[in-house]
Design a protein around this motif. Sequence first.
Motif, PDB file in Angstrom:
ATOM      1  N   PHE A 161      19.552  -6.529  39.147  1.00  0.00           N
ATOM      2  CA  PHE A 161      20.693  -7.209  38.522  1.00  0.00           C
ATOM      3  C   PHE A 161      20.670  -8.694  38.851  1.00  0.00           C
ATOM      4  O   PHE A 161      20.906  -9.543  37.975  1.00  0.00           O
ATOM      5  CB  PHE A 161      22.005  -6.590  39.010  1.00  0.00           C
ATOM      6  N   MET A 162      20.384  -9.017  40.100  1.00  0.00           N
ATOM      7  CA  MET A 162      20.324 -10.423  40.517  1.00  0.00           C
ATOM      8  C   MET A 162      19.218 -11.163  39.782  1.00  0.00           C
ATOM      9  O   MET A 162      19.331 -12.368  39.518  1.00  0.00           O
ATOM     10  CB  MET A 162      20.096 -10.507  42.022  1.00  0.00           C
ATOM     11  N   ASN A 163      18.164 -10.458  39.435  1.00  0.00           N
ATOM     12  CA  ASN A 163      17.074 -11.075  38.682  1.00  0.00           C
ATOM     13  C   ASN A 163      17.558 -11.585  37.334  1.00  0.00           C
ATOM     14  O   ASN A 163      17.140 -12.650  36.868  1.00  0.00           O
ATOM     15  CB  ASN A 163      15.952 -10.057  38.477  1.00  0.00           C
ATOM     16  N   VAL A 164      18.467 -10.826  36.730  1.00  0.00           N
ATOM     17  CA  VAL A 164      19.018 -11.214  35.422  1.00  0.00           C
ATOM     18  C   VAL A 164      20.099 -12.283  35.578  1.00  0.00           C
ATOM     19  O   VAL A 164      20.158 -13.255  34.817  1.00  0.00           O
ATOM     20  CB  VAL A 164      19.594  -9.986  34.685  1.00  0.00           C
ATOM     21  N   ALA A 165      20.947 -12.114  36.586  1.00  0.00           N
ATOM     22  CA  ALA A 165      22.104 -12.998  36.750  1.00  0.00           C
ATOM     23  C   ALA A 165      21.759 -14.349  37.360  1.00  0.00           C
ATOM     24  O   ALA A 165      22.475 -15.325  37.151  1.00  0.00           O
ATOM     25  CB  ALA A 165      23.160 -12.312  37.618  1.00  0.00           C
ATOM     26  N   GLY A 166      20.651 -14.419  38.104  1.00  0.00           N
ATOM     27  CA  GLY A 166      20.370 -15.625  38.862  1.00  0.00           C
ATOM     28  C   GLY A 166      19.665 -16.736  38.145  1.00  0.00           C
ATOM     29  O   GLY A 166      19.657 -17.881  38.614  1.00  0.00           O
ATOM     30  N   ALA A 167      19.085 -16.460  36.996  1.00  0.00           N
ATOM     31  CA  ALA A 167      18.362 -17.495  36.254  1.00  0.00           C
ATOM     32  C   ALA A 167      18.339 -17.101  34.781  1.00  0.00           C
ATOM     33  O   ALA A 167      19.224 -16.394  34.320  1.00  0.00           O
ATOM     34  CB  ALA A 167      16.952 -17.689  36.816  1.00  0.00           C
ATOM     35  N   GLY A 168      17.325 -17.558  34.050  1.00  0.00           N
ATOM     36  CA  GLY A 168      17.285 -17.251  32.621  1.00  0.00           C
ATOM     37  C   GLY A 168      18.477 -17.847  31.904  1.00  0.00           C
ATOM     38  O   GLY A 168      19.063 -18.843  32.344  1.00  0.00           O
ATOM     39  N   VAL A 169      18.889 -17.229  30.829  1.00  0.00           N
ATOM     40  CA  VAL A 169      20.014 -17.734  30.041  1.00  0.00           C
ATOM     41  C   VAL A 169      21.309 -17.697  30.852  1.00  0.00           C
ATOM     42  O   VAL A 169      22.097 -18.643  30.841  1.00  0.00           O
ATOM     43  CB  VAL A 169      20.181 -16.908  28.744  1.00  0.00           C
ATOM     44  N   ILE A 170      21.528 -16.610  31.600  1.00  0.00           N
ATOM     45  CA  ILE A 170      22.784 -16.465  32.339  1.00  0.00           C
ATOM     46  C   ILE A 170      22.875 -17.470  33.481  1.00  0.00           C
ATOM     47  O   ILE A 170      23.839 -18.238  33.576  1.00  0.00           O
ATOM     48  CB  ILE A 170      22.923 -15.027  32.883  1.00  0.00           C
ATOM     49  N   GLY A 171      21.886 -17.467  34.356  1.00  0.00           N
ATOM     50  CA  GLY A 171      21.949 -18.331  35.526  1.00  0.00           C
ATOM     51  C   GLY A 171      21.780 -19.805  35.229  1.00  0.00           C
ATOM     52  O   GLY A 171      22.367 -20.655  35.900  1.00  0.00           O
ATOM     53  N   THR A 172      20.971 -20.109  34.200  1.00  0.00           N
ATOM     54  CA  THR A 172      20.661 -21.507  33.895  1.00  0.00           C
ATOM     55  C   THR A 172      21.688 -22.162  32.982  1.00  0.00           C
ATOM     56  O   THR A 172      21.975 -23.357  33.119  1.00  0.00           O
ATOM     57  CB  THR A 172      19.266 -21.610  33.247  1.00  0.00           C
ATOM     58  N   TYR A 173      22.252 -21.379  32.061  1.00  0.00           N
ATOM     59  CA  TYR A 173      23.161 -21.965  31.078  1.00  0.00           C
ATOM     60  C   TYR A 173      24.591 -21.413  31.160  1.00  0.00           C
ATOM     61  O   TYR A 173      25.557 -22.177  31.241  1.00  0.00           O
ATOM     62  CB  TYR A 173      22.616 -21.732  29.662  1.00  0.00           C
ATOM     63  N   VAL A 174      24.728 -20.087  31.149  1.00  0.00           N
ATOM     64  CA  VAL A 174      26.064 -19.490  31.084  1.00  0.00           C
ATOM     65  C   VAL A 174      26.888 -19.818  32.322  1.00  0.00           C
ATOM     66  O   VAL A 174      28.036 -20.276  32.219  1.00  0.00           O
ATOM     67  CB  VAL A 174      25.966 -17.956  30.901  1.00  0.00           C
ATOM     68  N   VAL A 175      26.326 -19.591  33.508  1.00  0.00           N
ATOM     69  CA  VAL A 175      27.088 -19.826  34.745  1.00  0.00           C
ATOM     70  C   VAL A 175      27.528 -21.282  34.884  1.00  0.00           C
ATOM     71  O   VAL A 175      28.715 -21.556  35.120  1.00  0.00           O
ATOM     72  CB  VAL A 175      26.283 -19.368  35.976  1.00  0.00           C
ATOM     73  N   PRO A 176      26.630 -22.268  34.722  1.00  0.00           N
ATOM     74  CA  PRO A 176      27.080 -23.663  34.834  1.00  0.00           C
ATOM     75  C   PRO A 176      28.106 -24.058  33.777  1.00  0.00           C
ATOM     76  O   PRO A 176      29.085 -24.751  34.090  1.00  0.00           O
ATOM     77  CB  PRO A 176      25.785 -24.475  34.674  1.00  0.00           C
ATOM     78  N   LEU A 177      27.896 -23.622  32.544  1.00  0.00           N
ATOM     79  CA  LEU A 177      28.812 -23.999  31.470  1.00  0.00           C
ATOM     80  C   LEU A 177      30.178 -23.354  31.642  1.00  0.00           C
ATOM     81  O   LEU A 177      31.212 -24.006  31.481  1.00  0.00           O
ATOM     82  CB  LEU A 177      28.217 -23.629  30.112  1.00  0.00           C
ATOM     83  N   VAL A 178      30.198 -22.058  31.972  1.00  0.00           N
ATOM     84  CA  VAL A 178      31.473 -21.372  32.181  1.00  0.00           C
ATOM     85  C   VAL A 178      32.174 -21.936  33.421  1.00  0.00           C
ATOM     86  O   VAL A 178      33.386 -22.171  33.415  1.00  0.00           O
ATOM     87  CB  VAL A 178      31.260 -19.849  32.334  1.00  0.00           C
ATOM     88  N   GLY A 179      31.403 -22.162  34.487  1.00  0.00           N
ATOM     89  CA  GLY A 179      31.983 -22.723  35.697  1.00  0.00           C
ATOM     90  C   GLY A 179      32.578 -24.096  35.453  1.00  0.00           C
ATOM     91  O   GLY A 179      33.685 -24.406  35.921  1.00  0.00           O
ATOM     92  N   ALA A 180      31.859 -24.926  34.708  1.00  0.00           N
ATOM     93  CA  ALA A 180      32.353 -26.260  34.395  1.00  0.00           C
ATOM     94  C   ALA A 180      33.606 -26.192  33.528  1.00  0.00           C
ATOM     95  O   ALA A 180      34.554 -26.969  33.717  1.00  0.00           O
ATOM     96  CB  ALA A 180      31.269 -27.074  33.696  1.00  0.00           C
ATOM     97  N   ALA A 181      33.615 -25.264  32.588  1.00  0.00           N
ATOM     98  CA  ALA A 181      34.781 -25.105  31.717  1.00  0.00           C
ATOM     99  C   ALA A 181      36.011 -24.694  32.525  1.00  0.00           C
ATOM    100  O   ALA A 181      37.125 -25.197  32.292  1.00  0.00           O
ATOM    101  CB  ALA A 181      34.485 -24.071  30.634  1.00  0.00           C
ATOM    102  N   LEU A 182      35.815 -23.790  33.483  1.00  0.00           N
ATOM    103  CA  LEU A 182      36.937 -23.348  34.313  1.00  0.00           C
ATOM    104  C   LEU A 182      37.446 -24.490  35.193  1.00  0.00           C
ATOM    105  O   LEU A 182      38.662 -24.658  35.364  1.00  0.00           O
ATOM    106  CB  LEU A 182      36.504 -22.169  35.179  1.00  0.00           C
ATOM    107  N   LEU A 183      36.524 -25.268  35.740  1.00  0.00           N
ATOM    108  CA  LEU A 183      36.936 -26.409  36.558  1.00  0.00           C
ATOM    109  C   LEU A 183      37.719 -27.421  35.728  1.00  0.00           C
ATOM    110  O   LEU A 183      38.745 -27.951  36.182  1.00  0.00           O
ATOM    111  CB  LEU A 183      35.702 -27.076  37.178  1.00  0.00           C
ATOM    112  N   ALA A 184      37.248 -27.673  34.529  1.00  0.00           N
ATOM    113  CA  ALA A 184      37.964 -28.602  33.649  1.00  0.00           C
ATOM    114  C   ALA A 184      39.342 -28.052  33.282  1.00  0.00           C
ATOM    115  O   ALA A 184      40.327 -28.797  33.230  1.00  0.00           O
ATOM    116  CB  ALA A 184      37.140 -28.865  32.394  1.00  0.00           C
ATOM    117  N   LEU A 185      39.403 -26.737  33.052  1.00  0.00           N
ATOM    118  CA  LEU A 185      40.671 -26.098  32.701  1.00  0.00           C
ATOM    119  C   LEU A 185      41.690 -26.247  33.824  1.00  0.00           C
ATOM    120  O   LEU A 185      42.896 -26.438  33.563  1.00  0.00           O
ATOM    121  CB  LEU A 185      40.436 -24.618  32.394  1.00  0.00           C
TER     122      LEU A 185
END
Length: 217
Positions: A65-89
């Motif tokens: 699971f960590m292999n999928v969540a830690g990089a690729g589309v999720i770790g490289t794009y989704v996590v930073p973008l969602v995290g940034a959106a929440l911080l801005a919110l």
Amino acid sequence: MTRPSHEHEIGIGLRMAIIGAVLLVVAVGVGIAVVTTDSDLIDLDAWWNAYVTTFLPGIAPVSFFMNVAGAGVIGTYVVPLVGAALLALFRRPWGAVLFLAASAFGALVVQLLKSVFGRVRPEEILVISDHGSFPSGHTANAAVLATVAVILFPRVWVLIVGLAWTLLMAFSRTQVHAHWLSDTLGAMILGVATTLLVAAALAIPVVREREKRLSLG
């Protein structure tokens, strides 16, 4: 005359820059060591790569699971973008900028070092990965996330959770044989280093925003 708070922010930024620079040198030093054939790290890597197969085999699904969540589309794009959106919110726009910039810079340095060192991954690898074993991109991403969280939310429990997440990611990368142990150790140092360097460049607005939010509870 410069306001004391401004001097305080500059001081914090300077400390982060110095620590970040030192850690970056250490991370590169680990990379140099692992491509040196007489390095003791090579023996440690070989031992751990064999031992980790028998250590807590029941959590292998977590590692996949960590292999999928830690990089690729999720770790490289989704996590930073969602995290940034929440911080801005939650009215932490500079925190959002820090998270995005640190994620991007960390990923850039990881890919650069992968190309420079060109280390071969373990033959037993159980997942599909890109070129270059040193440093571990997954582990570096986890360290970036943890370091950003501690900078923005300086609480003991945040530090503990961030450290646990980073260590779990590092362990998972070795359990699926995607990386040698030293790849993950170097990546943890690298993730902290690159994040501190970015935070140093953004120290004045980030620290000002953080302390303002902390004062409001």
